[in-house]
Enzyme design. Structure first.
Site, short mmCIF file in Angstrom:
data_model
loop_
_atom_site.label_atom_id
_atom_site.label_comp_id
_atom_site.label_asym_id
_atom_site.label_seq_id
_atom_site.Cartn_x
_atom_site.Cartn_y
_atom_site.Cartn_z
N SER A 183 0.83 -1.20 0.00
CA SER A 183 0.00 0.00 0.00
C SER A 183 0.87 1.26 0.00
CB SER A 183 -0.95 -0.04 1.20
OG SER A 183 -2.00 0.88 1.03
N ALA A 188 0.73 -3.91 -4.18
CA ALA A 188 -0.66 -3.88 -3.73
C ALA A 188 -1.02 -2.50 -3.20
CB ALA A 188 -0.91 -4.96 -2.68
N PRO A 227 -5.96 2.07 -3.83
CA PRO A 227 -6.58 2.83 -2.74
C PRO A 227 -7.82 2.13 -2.18
CG PRO A 227 -7.14 3.81 -4.84
CD PRO A 227 -6.15 2.72 -5.13
N LYS A 274 -11.00 8.66 -9.09
CA LYS A 274 -10.19 9.85 -8.82
C LYS A 274 -8.92 9.49 -8.06
CE LYS A 274 -12.35 13.48 -7.25
NZ LYS A 274 -13.29 14.30 -6.44
#
Length: 200
Positions: free
Chosen positions: A13, A35, A38, A53
């Site tokens: 992340s 990975a 979001p 977005k």
């Protein structure tokens, strides 16, 4: 320099962005990266418009971070955001996502000696021969906050807090149970990420 360590650690992340933003990126064997799609605060999917977005802005950011690492690294980084792909240490090295795969910090310092990086538009050659390693332990407050962020401890604190408030409401006058209960609830909310606290 960012080093994904020890073995079985992961730069997932947001950690992917931290690694890619470094002038030098290294991983220990049996680690992983990627990975970086979001998600919402509790790990759930974002609504479609918000997700689109977020993905687009993160793709533009991660592309900028990986431009200097080559086309293969940039393509992988985009997939890490769009498709949540991940890579092992060896895969990341082959793609150019990281610069080194080394088993220890001492080995990394040896490998870094003579390595060139770009700093403020200038090429700088690193000199790490004989460099020492200074480990900075957590202070007591950091150690305490780190301990209570264990989900098990956070839920225990929440349970104690609720029971303390119930006891105070059913037998008012002592205040101790209510105060302790309120403190436990506040700590559990911090541990669960509901409250943002800056103690510095």
């Amino acid at each position: 320099m960012v080093y994904v360590y020890p073995q079985r650690a992961q730069a997932a992340s947001a950690g992917t962005f931290v690694v890619l933003a470094a002038h030098v990126a290294a991983m220990a064997p049996q680690t992983s990266i990627g990975a970086a799609s979001p998600v919402a605060g509790q790990g759930e999917e974002l609504p479609a418009t918000e997700q689109a977005k977020a993905i687009n802005i993160l793709v533009s950011l991660i592309k900028g971070l990986t431009e200097r690492r080559g086309e293969a690294a940039a393509e992988w980084a985009e997939k890490a955001v769009r498709e949540a792909v991940a890579a092992t240490d060896q895969e990341a090295l082959e793609l150019g996502v990281v610069d080194f795969v080394v088993p220890s910090l001492d080995t990394l310092l040896q490998e870094l000696d003579g390595f060139e990086v770009e700093l403020l538009g200038q090429t700088v050659t690193l000199e790490t021969t004989g460099a020492g390693v200074k480990r900075i332990p957590m202070n007591p407050i950091e150690s305490f906050l780190h301990t209570i962020t264990d989900p098990n401890i956070a839920f225990i604190l929440m349970t104690l807090g609720i029971n303390g408030l119930i006891f105070e409401l059913s037998s008012p006058g002592g205040y101790l149970a209510g105060v302790v209960g309120a403190i436990c609830i506040l700590l559990s909310l911090y541990a669960l990420g509901v409250l943002n606290v800056n103690y510095t």
